[in-house]
Design a protein around this motif. Structure first.
Motif, PDB file in Angstrom:
ATOM      1  N   LYS A   1      56.687 126.187 -23.345  1.00 38.27           N
ATOM      2  CA  LYS A   1      56.624 126.301 -24.799  1.00 38.27           C
ATOM      3  C   LYS A   1      56.639 124.906 -25.418  1.00 38.27           C
ATOM      4  CE  LYS A   1      56.674 130.643 -24.445  1.00 38.27           C
ATOM      5  NZ  LYS A   1      57.365 131.726 -24.379  1.00 38.27           N
TER       6      LYS A   1
ATOM      7  N   ARG B   1      57.292 126.276 -31.041  1.00 37.23           N
ATOM      8  CA  ARG B   1      57.872 127.533 -30.548  1.00 37.23           C
ATOM      9  C   ARG B   1      59.366 127.375 -30.287  1.00 37.23           C
ATOM     10  NH1 ARG B   1      54.489 131.729 -28.332  1.00 37.23           N
ATOM     11  NH2 ARG B   1      56.422 132.729 -27.716  1.00 37.23           N
TER      12      ARG B   1
ATOM     13  N   LEU C   1      50.299 122.181 -18.786  1.00 34.12           N
ATOM     14  CA  LEU C   1      50.081 123.598 -19.062  1.00 34.12           C
ATOM     15  C   LEU C   1      48.587 123.930 -19.073  1.00 34.12           C
ATOM     16  CD1 LEU C   1      51.687 126.157 -19.652  1.00 34.12           C
ATOM     17  CD2 LEU C   1      51.446 125.654 -22.078  1.00 34.12           C
TER      18      LEU C   1
ATOM     19  N   ARG D   1      51.270 128.524 -27.744  1.00 33.93           N
ATOM     20  CA  ARG D   1      52.448 128.055 -27.022  1.00 33.93           C
ATOM     21  C   ARG D   1      53.306 127.111 -27.849  1.00 33.93           C
ATOM     22  NH1 ARG D   1      53.563 129.054 -21.655  1.00 33.93           N
ATOM     23  NH2 ARG D   1      52.275 130.774 -20.980  1.00 33.93           N
TER      24      ARG D   1
END
Length: 191
Positions: free
Chosen positions: A112, A116, A147, A173
């Motif tokens: 995250k 977030r 990611l 995300r």
């Protein structure tokens, strides 16, 4: 108290005489199960409330607001709950700082981004200023790139549709747009 043997005996006798299998005996129909007449559960006070608070805190960390809500469900006096939670916080049994740090590390492991994480802290009623320094120290560009590589591979997409897909994924995300752009345009040998 109810005499279960007597009720069972009456129920068995009346069900044999009754035409309807769902008919209740008169003694059971007379019982009223309204909330007004039912005895209320005893609320916690003093040492019992304190013991319950410790039991709750041994299972997991709670923010101050969460702990107040949880204890208020079982306590008689809300002021007593507020005093107890303040006391637990001053004695460092409860710490919003610890909760925020644990949430930060957990959310980072889950991939995250900062937005977030701030939203998750806000939902737990924790001030995001408690971990502002840790948020600044984290290399969000690297996090976003790792990611992106995990989800889409090392290739830098040229097609707009595929770029948009990567951007939407990283925005969902919780990453900032500058970190996203750097992540999707970064080549494997760029450092």
């Amino acid at each position: 108290m109810l005499d279960y043997d007597a009720l069972k005996q009456k129920f068995d006798d009346s069900s044999a005489e009754s035409d309807s299998p769902t008919a209740l005996p008169e003694s059971l129909e007379a019982l009223n199960f309204d909330d007004e007449q039912a005895p209320k559960a005893q609320g916690l006070t003093g040492s019992r409330l304190r013991s319950y608070a410790f039991a709750v805190l041994t299972r997991r960390e709670y923010s101050k607001a969460e702990l107040i809500e949880k204890l208020a469900l079982y306590a008689i006096d809300r002021d007593e709950v507020l005093k107890l939670v303040d006391e637990l916080a001053t004695q460092n049994y409860q710490s919003d700082q610890r909760v925020a740090e644990m949430m930060l590390s957990s959310q980072k492991r889950k991939g995250k981004g900062p937005n977030r994480i701030k939203l998750a802290l806000k939902s737990k009623k924790i001030d995001s200023n408690l971990i502002q320094q840790e948020l600044k120290e984290t290399d969000w560009n690297e996090q976003a790139y790792q990611l992106k590589v995990k989800k889409f591979g090392l290739t830098v997409e040229k097609e707009a549709k595929l770029k948009a897909k990567q951007i939407r994924f990283l925005m969902y995300r919780g990453f900032e747009m500058d970190a996203i752009i750097k992540a999707i345009t970064r080549k494997e040998d760029d450092f």
